[in-house]
Design an enzyme around this catalytic site. Structure first.
Site, PDB file in Angstrom:
ATOM      1  N   ASP A  38       0.841  -1.197   0.000  1.00  0.00           N
ATOM      2  CA  ASP A  38       0.000   0.000   0.000  1.00  0.00           C
ATOM      3  C   ASP A  38       0.881   1.254   0.000  1.00  0.00           C
ATOM      4  O   ASP A  38       2.010   1.221   0.486  1.00  0.00           O
ATOM      5  CB  ASP A  38      -0.898   0.020   1.237  1.00  0.00           C
ATOM      6  CG  ASP A  38      -1.963  -1.064   1.203  1.00  0.00           C
ATOM      7  OD1 ASP A  38      -2.296  -1.526   0.097  1.00  0.00           O
ATOM      8  OD2 ASP A  38      -2.440  -1.451   2.283  1.00  0.00           O
ATOM      9  N   TYR A  66       6.399  -8.452   8.781  1.00  0.00           N
ATOM     10  CA  TYR A  66       6.028  -7.038   8.893  1.00  0.00           C
ATOM     11  C   TYR A  66       6.185  -6.553  10.332  1.00  0.00           C
ATOM     12  O   TYR A  66       6.097  -7.336  11.284  1.00  0.00           O
ATOM     13  CB  TYR A  66       4.564  -6.825   8.513  1.00  0.00           C
ATOM     14  CG  TYR A  66       4.198  -7.165   7.098  1.00  0.00           C
ATOM     15  CD1 TYR A  66       4.219  -6.189   6.099  1.00  0.00           C
ATOM     16  CD2 TYR A  66       3.794  -8.458   6.751  1.00  0.00           C
ATOM     17  CE1 TYR A  66       3.861  -6.491   4.800  1.00  0.00           C
ATOM     18  CE2 TYR A  66       3.436  -8.766   5.449  1.00  0.00           C
ATOM     19  CZ  TYR A  66       3.476  -7.788   4.481  1.00  0.00           C
ATOM     20  OH  TYR A  66       3.130  -8.087   3.182  1.00  0.00           O
ATOM     21  N   ARG A 171      -4.007  -5.084   7.447  1.00  0.00           N
ATOM     22  CA  ARG A 171      -5.115  -4.194   7.820  1.00  0.00           C
ATOM     23  C   ARG A 171      -6.303  -4.998   8.322  1.00  0.00           C
ATOM     24  O   ARG A 171      -6.949  -4.639   9.319  1.00  0.00           O
ATOM     25  CB  ARG A 171      -5.537  -3.354   6.605  1.00  0.00           C
ATOM     26  CG  ARG A 171      -4.572  -2.263   6.229  1.00  0.00           C
ATOM     27  CD  ARG A 171      -5.065  -1.496   5.024  1.00  0.00           C
ATOM     28  NE  ARG A 171      -4.964  -2.260   3.796  1.00  0.00           N
ATOM     29  CZ  ARG A 171      -5.886  -2.320   2.838  1.00  0.00           C
ATOM     30  NH1 ARG A 171      -7.026  -1.672   2.992  1.00  0.00           N
ATOM     31  NH2 ARG A 171      -5.695  -3.004   1.745  1.00  0.00           N
TER      32      ARG A 171
END
Length: 286
Positions: A38, A66, A171
């Protein structure tokens, strides 16, 4: 230039922005990325150039790590801070409550992709439908969360690290954690620190690559031979070499798997063996 480039993407750029800029820097057209980040996200974006683009799916399928920032107490249309806030609450959580919630997300889980994503439904990307104010039913899909650990948390804001399989939306993971806690969760930052064997300590920014190109230093690009450290097979004979280079099948008594193919120590390409049948993998030959 046929190879793999490990990019450290900066915030504010789309993955396609990175590809477009690299095309200009490298003065070549055949470039592709191996997994979208993103715009707000930073970190590793592995790029394939030239004939290596045929192998992009091999890298895209590797596990990814991440570091994600999150905040509890509000909900947005995009599940991150770039979306419109739709709900708020004063409810946060205690650290022990968060730790207990995370137990439900380790291992194989079913995850519903967010509306603001590049997935297609009936030929149209979900984010295009979302921008039109439409919400459609999304099928859940099986993903794997190999590791999920809190780094810090103050009852509202925090960070965690996770290692996940292909197709996992961080997300959505944060959104689902918020739901389980009886509140809302929003992603505030995201940095991809590893894709397979590619790590940040061997990644380059676009500015660094542009500077290296000006000095005719191409060390930022790894060859196919260096990038795919499969076992090796040595083939000999003009006939076998010609068959391999033309994408034909050879009979070879080796265990099933992927291999690097050589002739007289010269790298020819990649191949896959299935039931003693050797064939150029994804038709990749040098």
């Amino acid at each position: 230039m046929d190879g793999i480039i490990n990019i450290d993407k900066s915030s504010g750029m789309t993955s396609f922005d990175v590809v477009r800029r690299l095309k200009r820097i490298l003065k070549m057209k055949k470039i592709g990325h191996t997994g979208t980040l993103d715009p707000m996200a930073t970190g590793i974006l592995v790029i394939c150039t030239g004939r290596a683009t045929r192998l992009a799916q091999d890298i895209e399928g590797q596990r990814k790590t991440y570091i994600a920032g999150f905040e509890l107490g509000y909900k947005t249309t995009t599940y991150d801070t770039e979306g419109e806030i739709t709900h708020r609450t004063d409810k946060g959580a205690k650290r022990e409550e968060l730790e207990k919630a995370l137990e439900n997300f380790r291992g194989e889980i079913d995850q519903i992709p967010p509306m603001y994503s590049a997935l297609k439904v009936n030929g149209k990307r979900l984010y295009e439908l979302a921008r039109e104010g439409k919400e459609v039913e999304r099928k859940s899909r099986r993903v794997t969360i190999e590791n999920l650990e809190i780094l810090d948390f103050d009852g509202r804001k925090g960070t965690f690290t996770c290692t996940v399989s292909k197709g996992t939306y961080i997300r959505s993971l944060i959104y689902d954690i918020g739901e389980l806690l009886g509140t809302y969760g929003v992603m505030t930052s995201l940095r991809r620190t590893q894709v397979g064997e590619y790590t940040l300590d061997i990644a380059y920014t676009l500015e660094e690559i542009e500077d290296m190109m000006g000095k005719e230093d191409y060390s930022f690009s790894k060859s196919i031979e260096e990038s795919f450290l499969y076992p090796t097979i040595e083939i000999s004979g003009e006939k076998n070499i010609k068959l391999f280079n033309n994408g034909n099948t050879l009979i070879y008594e080796k265990e099933d798997g992927r291999y690097r193919i050589y002739n007289d120590k010269k790298f020819l390409g990649l191949a896959e063996v299935k039931k003693c049948r050797l064939k150029g993998y994804k038709y990749y030959n040098v």
